[in-house]
Design a protein around this motif. Structure first.
Motif, PDB file in Angstrom:
ATOM      1  N   ALA A   1      11.205   0.322  -7.505  1.00  0.00           N
ATOM      2  CA  ALA A   1      10.325   0.510  -8.662  1.00  0.00           C
ATOM      3  C   ALA A   1      10.089   1.995  -8.952  1.00  0.00           C
ATOM      4  O   ALA A   1       9.966   2.805  -8.031  1.00  0.00           O
ATOM      5  CB  ALA A   1       8.991  -0.182  -8.402  1.00  0.00           C
ATOM      6  N   LYS A   2      10.005   2.330 -10.229  1.00  0.00           N
ATOM      7  CA  LYS A   2       9.700   3.710 -10.628  1.00  0.00           C
ATOM      8  C   LYS A   2       8.360   4.161 -10.063  1.00  0.00           C
ATOM      9  O   LYS A   2       8.135   5.349  -9.856  1.00  0.00           O
ATOM     10  CB  LYS A   2       9.701   3.826 -12.154  1.00  0.00           C
ATOM     11  N   PHE A   3       7.479   3.200  -9.807  1.00  0.00           N
ATOM     12  CA  PHE A   3       6.177   3.489  -9.208  1.00  0.00           C
ATOM     13  C   PHE A   3       6.331   4.329  -7.942  1.00  0.00           C
ATOM     14  O   PHE A   3       5.490   5.177  -7.646  1.00  0.00           O
ATOM     15  CB  PHE A   3       5.484   2.153  -8.875  1.00  0.00           C
ATOM     16  N   PHE A   4       7.412   4.116  -7.188  1.00  0.00           N
ATOM     17  CA  PHE A   4       7.600   4.799  -5.913  1.00  0.00           C
ATOM     18  C   PHE A   4       8.348   6.123  -6.039  1.00  0.00           C
ATOM     19  O   PHE A   4       8.725   6.719  -5.034  1.00  0.00           O
ATOM     20  CB  PHE A   4       8.271   3.867  -4.893  1.00  0.00           C
ATOM     21  N   ARG A   5       8.519   6.603  -7.234  1.00  0.00           N
ATOM     22  CA  ARG A   5       9.044   7.959  -7.408  1.00  0.00           C
ATOM     23  C   ARG A   5       7.848   8.894  -7.382  1.00  0.00           C
ATOM     24  O   ARG A   5       6.991   8.849  -8.252  1.00  0.00           O
ATOM     25  CB  ARG A   5       9.809   8.069  -8.719  1.00  0.00           C
ATOM     26  N   GLY A   6       7.771   9.702  -6.337  1.00  0.00           N
ATOM     27  CA  GLY A   6       6.616  10.579  -6.174  1.00  0.00           C
ATOM     28  C   GLY A   6       5.616  10.048  -5.161  1.00  0.00           C
ATOM     29  O   GLY A   6       4.667  10.731  -4.793  1.00  0.00           O
ATOM     30  N   ARG A   7       5.795   8.841  -4.711  1.00  0.00           N
ATOM     31  CA  ARG A   7       4.979   8.262  -3.633  1.00  0.00           C
ATOM     32  C   ARG A   7       5.887   7.345  -2.836  1.00  0.00           C
ATOM     33  O   ARG A   7       6.957   6.961  -3.301  1.00  0.00           O
ATOM     34  CB  ARG A   7       3.754   7.522  -4.170  1.00  0.00           C
ATOM     35  N   LYS A   8       5.491   6.995  -1.652  1.00  0.00           N
ATOM     36  CA  LYS A   8       6.316   6.160  -0.770  1.00  0.00           C
ATOM     37  C   LYS A   8       5.589   4.878  -0.415  1.00  0.00           C
ATOM     38  O   LYS A   8       4.359   4.857  -0.306  1.00  0.00           O
ATOM     39  CB  LYS A   8       6.641   6.900   0.532  1.00  0.00           C
ATOM     40  N   PRO A   9       6.343   3.791  -0.197  1.00  0.00           N
ATOM     41  CA  PRO A   9       5.719   2.577   0.339  1.00  0.00           C
ATOM     42  C   PRO A   9       5.230   2.865   1.758  1.00  0.00           C
ATOM     43  O   PRO A   9       5.948   3.467   2.551  1.00  0.00           O
ATOM     44  CB  PRO A   9       6.853   1.558   0.364  1.00  0.00           C
ATOM     45  N   LYS A  10       4.017   2.470   2.037  1.00  0.00           N
ATOM     46  CA  LYS A  10       3.418   2.738   3.344  1.00  0.00           C
ATOM     47  C   LYS A  10       3.348   1.471   4.196  1.00  0.00           C
ATOM     48  O   LYS A  10       3.717   1.486   5.353  1.00  0.00           O
ATOM     49  CB  LYS A  10       2.019   3.315   3.110  1.00  0.00           C
ATOM     50  N   GLN A  11       2.879   0.381   3.584  1.00  0.00           N
ATOM     51  CA  GLN A  11       2.675  -0.841   4.363  1.00  0.00           C
ATOM     52  C   GLN A  11       2.652  -2.064   3.443  1.00  0.00           C
ATOM     53  O   GLN A  11       2.029  -2.042   2.385  1.00  0.00           O
ATOM     54  CB  GLN A  11       1.338  -0.745   5.117  1.00  0.00           C
ATOM     55  N   LEU A  12       3.327  -3.114   3.882  1.00  0.00           N
ATOM     56  CA  LEU A  12       3.227  -4.403   3.206  1.00  0.00           C
ATOM     57  C   LEU A  12       1.886  -5.011   3.605  1.00  0.00           C
ATOM     58  O   LEU A  12       1.608  -5.165   4.789  1.00  0.00           O
ATOM     59  CB  LEU A  12       4.386  -5.312   3.640  1.00  0.00           C
ATOM     60  N   VAL A  13       1.028  -5.320   2.615  1.00  0.00           N
ATOM     61  CA  VAL A  13      -0.323  -5.782   2.932  1.00  0.00           C
ATOM     62  C   VAL A  13      -0.635  -7.188   2.416  1.00  0.00           C
ATOM     63  O   VAL A  13      -1.673  -7.758   2.763  1.00  0.00           O
ATOM     64  CB  VAL A  13      -1.399  -4.788   2.423  1.00  0.00           C
TER      65      VAL A  13
ATOM     66  N   LEU B   1       0.870  -1.173   0.000  1.00  0.00           N
ATOM     67  CA  LEU B   1       0.000   0.000   0.000  1.00  0.00           C
ATOM     68  C   LEU B   1       0.905   1.220   0.000  1.00  0.00           C
ATOM     69  O   LEU B   1       1.818   1.318   0.819  1.00  0.00           O
ATOM     70  CB  LEU B   1      -0.902  -0.004   1.237  1.00  0.00           C
ATOM     71  N   SER B   2       0.673   2.135  -0.924  1.00  0.00           N
ATOM     72  CA  SER B   2       1.544   3.308  -1.026  1.00  0.00           C
ATOM     73  C   SER B   2       0.932   4.517  -0.314  1.00  0.00           C
ATOM     74  O   SER B   2      -0.219   4.493   0.116  1.00  0.00           O
ATOM     75  CB  SER B   2       1.805   3.643  -2.495  1.00  0.00           C
ATOM     76  N   SER B   3       1.724   5.569  -0.227  1.00  0.00           N
ATOM     77  CA  SER B   3       1.315   6.782   0.481  1.00  0.00           C
ATOM     78  C   SER B   3       0.093   7.453  -0.133  1.00  0.00           C
ATOM     79  O   SER B   3      -0.612   8.194   0.548  1.00  0.00           O
ATOM     80  CB  SER B   3       2.480   7.769   0.545  1.00  0.00           C
ATOM     81  N   ASP B   4      -0.189   7.189  -1.410  1.00  0.00           N
ATOM     82  CA  ASP B   4      -1.398   7.757  -2.024  1.00  0.00           C
ATOM     83  C   ASP B   4      -2.548   6.737  -2.055  1.00  0.00           C
ATOM     84  O   ASP B   4      -3.515   6.905  -2.785  1.00  0.00           O
ATOM     85  CB  ASP B   4      -1.098   8.292  -3.427  1.00  0.00           C
ATOM     86  N   ASP B   5      -2.414   5.689  -1.252  1.00  0.00           N
ATOM     87  CA  ASP B   5      -3.422   4.625  -1.105  1.00  0.00           C
ATOM     88  C   ASP B   5      -3.627   3.781  -2.366  1.00  0.00           C
ATOM     89  O   ASP B   5      -4.636   3.103  -2.508  1.00  0.00           O
ATOM     90  CB  ASP B   5      -4.752   5.161  -0.588  1.00  0.00           C
ATOM     91  N   SER B   6      -2.664   3.791  -3.267  1.00  0.00           N
ATOM     92  CA  SER B   6      -2.701   2.874  -4.406  1.00  0.00           C
ATOM     93  C   SER B   6      -1.896   1.623  -4.029  1.00  0.00           C
ATOM     94  O   SER B   6      -1.162   1.620  -3.045  1.00  0.00           O
ATOM     95  CB  SER B   6      -2.131   3.540  -5.662  1.00  0.00           C
ATOM     96  N   TYR B   7      -2.058   0.574  -4.824  1.00  0.00           N
ATOM     97  CA  TYR B   7      -1.387  -0.688  -4.542  1.00  0.00           C
ATOM     98  C   TYR B   7      -0.305  -0.967  -5.586  1.00  0.00           C
ATOM     99  O   TYR B   7      -0.516  -0.774  -6.782  1.00  0.00           O
ATOM    100  CB  TYR B   7      -2.384  -1.844  -4.547  1.00  0.00           C
ATOM    101  N   TYR B   8       0.827  -1.451  -5.109  1.00  0.00           N
ATOM    102  CA  TYR B   8       1.916  -1.875  -5.982  1.00  0.00           C
ATOM    103  C   TYR B   8       2.116  -3.368  -5.773  1.00  0.00           C
ATOM    104  O   TYR B   8       2.212  -3.845  -4.643  1.00  0.00           O
ATOM    105  CB  TYR B   8       3.217  -1.133  -5.646  1.00  0.00           C
ATOM    106  N   THR B   9       2.197  -4.121  -6.860  1.00  0.00           N
ATOM    107  CA  THR B   9       2.411  -5.566  -6.796  1.00  0.00           C
ATOM    108  C   THR B   9       3.758  -5.892  -7.425  1.00  0.00           C
ATOM    109  O   THR B   9       4.102  -5.365  -8.482  1.00  0.00           O
ATOM    110  CB  THR B   9       1.298  -6.312  -7.560  1.00  0.00           C
ATOM    111  N   GLY B  10       4.524  -6.776  -6.753  1.00  0.00           N
ATOM    112  CA  GLY B  10       5.822  -7.172  -7.278  1.00  0.00           C
ATOM    113  C   GLY B  10       6.200  -8.564  -6.806  1.00  0.00           C
ATOM    114  O   GLY B  10       5.441  -9.225  -6.091  1.00  0.00           O
ATOM    115  N   ILE B  11       7.400  -9.010  -7.212  1.00  0.00           N
ATOM    116  CA  ILE B  11       7.929 -10.307  -6.786  1.00  0.00           C
ATOM    117  C   ILE B  11       9.361 -10.130  -6.306  1.00  0.00           C
ATOM    118  O   ILE B  11      10.059  -9.205  -6.729  1.00  0.00           O
ATOM    119  CB  ILE B  11       7.875 -11.367  -7.915  1.00  0.00           C
ATOM    120  N   THR B  12       9.799 -11.021  -5.436  1.00  0.00           N
ATOM    121  CA  THR B  12      11.158 -10.976  -4.915  1.00  0.00           C
ATOM    122  C   THR B  12      11.505 -12.299  -4.238  1.00  0.00           C
ATOM    123  O   THR B  12      10.611 -13.076  -3.911  1.00  0.00           O
ATOM    124  CB  THR B  12      11.333  -9.821  -3.906  1.00  0.00           C
ATOM    125  N   VAL B  13      12.782 -12.517  -4.010  1.00  0.00           N
ATOM    126  CA  VAL B  13      13.212 -13.638  -3.168  1.00  0.00           C
ATOM    127  C   VAL B  13      13.575 -13.131  -1.774  1.00  0.00           C
ATOM    128  O   VAL B  13      13.730 -13.922  -0.849  1.00  0.00           O
ATOM    129  CB  VAL B  13      14.411 -14.418  -3.756  1.00  0.00           C
TER     130      VAL B  13
END
Length: 108
Positions: A47-59, A19-31
């Motif tokens: 991710a470029k998605f987080f330029r201009g917004r910040k990660p808020k919470q892992l949901v 969940l990002s600072s603007d209440d949108s959702y970002y989905t990704g994968i990782t090890v």
């Protein structure tokens, strides 16, 4: 913040939703969820998605057996509407609470 526990099996791939600072959702994968969280938060490797917004919470967190399965699941989640993503967060397939209870990731 997400911290790495050395007991994590890094052969697993994780699909995650943040969940990002603007209440949108970002989905990704990782090890390595802790490393990826810190990259999104502090590094140009995030991710470029987080330029201009910040990660808020892992949901959301879901373990997958390999990168192929994780990538397919990521693509399927990205196609969901916002309403269906919100429903997914409450679904038993969301392993975030289990991972937190087992100390696989720590979020605050």
């Amino acid at each position: 913040m997400v911290q790495k526990n050395t007991a994590v099996d890094e052969s697993l791939w994780w699909v995650y939703i943040i969940l990002s600072s603007d209440d949108s959702y970002y989905t990704g994968i990782t090890v390595d969820m802790a490393r990826r969280w810190n990259e999104h938060l502090h590094s140009p490797k995030g991710a470029k998605f987080f330029r201009g917004r910040k990660p808020k919470q892992l949901v959301y967190l879901q373990a997958c057996e390999n990168r192929s399965v994780a990538s397919s699941r990521e693509a399927a989640i990205k196609k969901l509407s916002r309403i269906n993503k919100i429903k997914l967060l409450a679904d038993p397939i969301n392993q975030l609470k289990k991972a937190l209870a087992q100390g696989l990731v720590l979020a605050d």
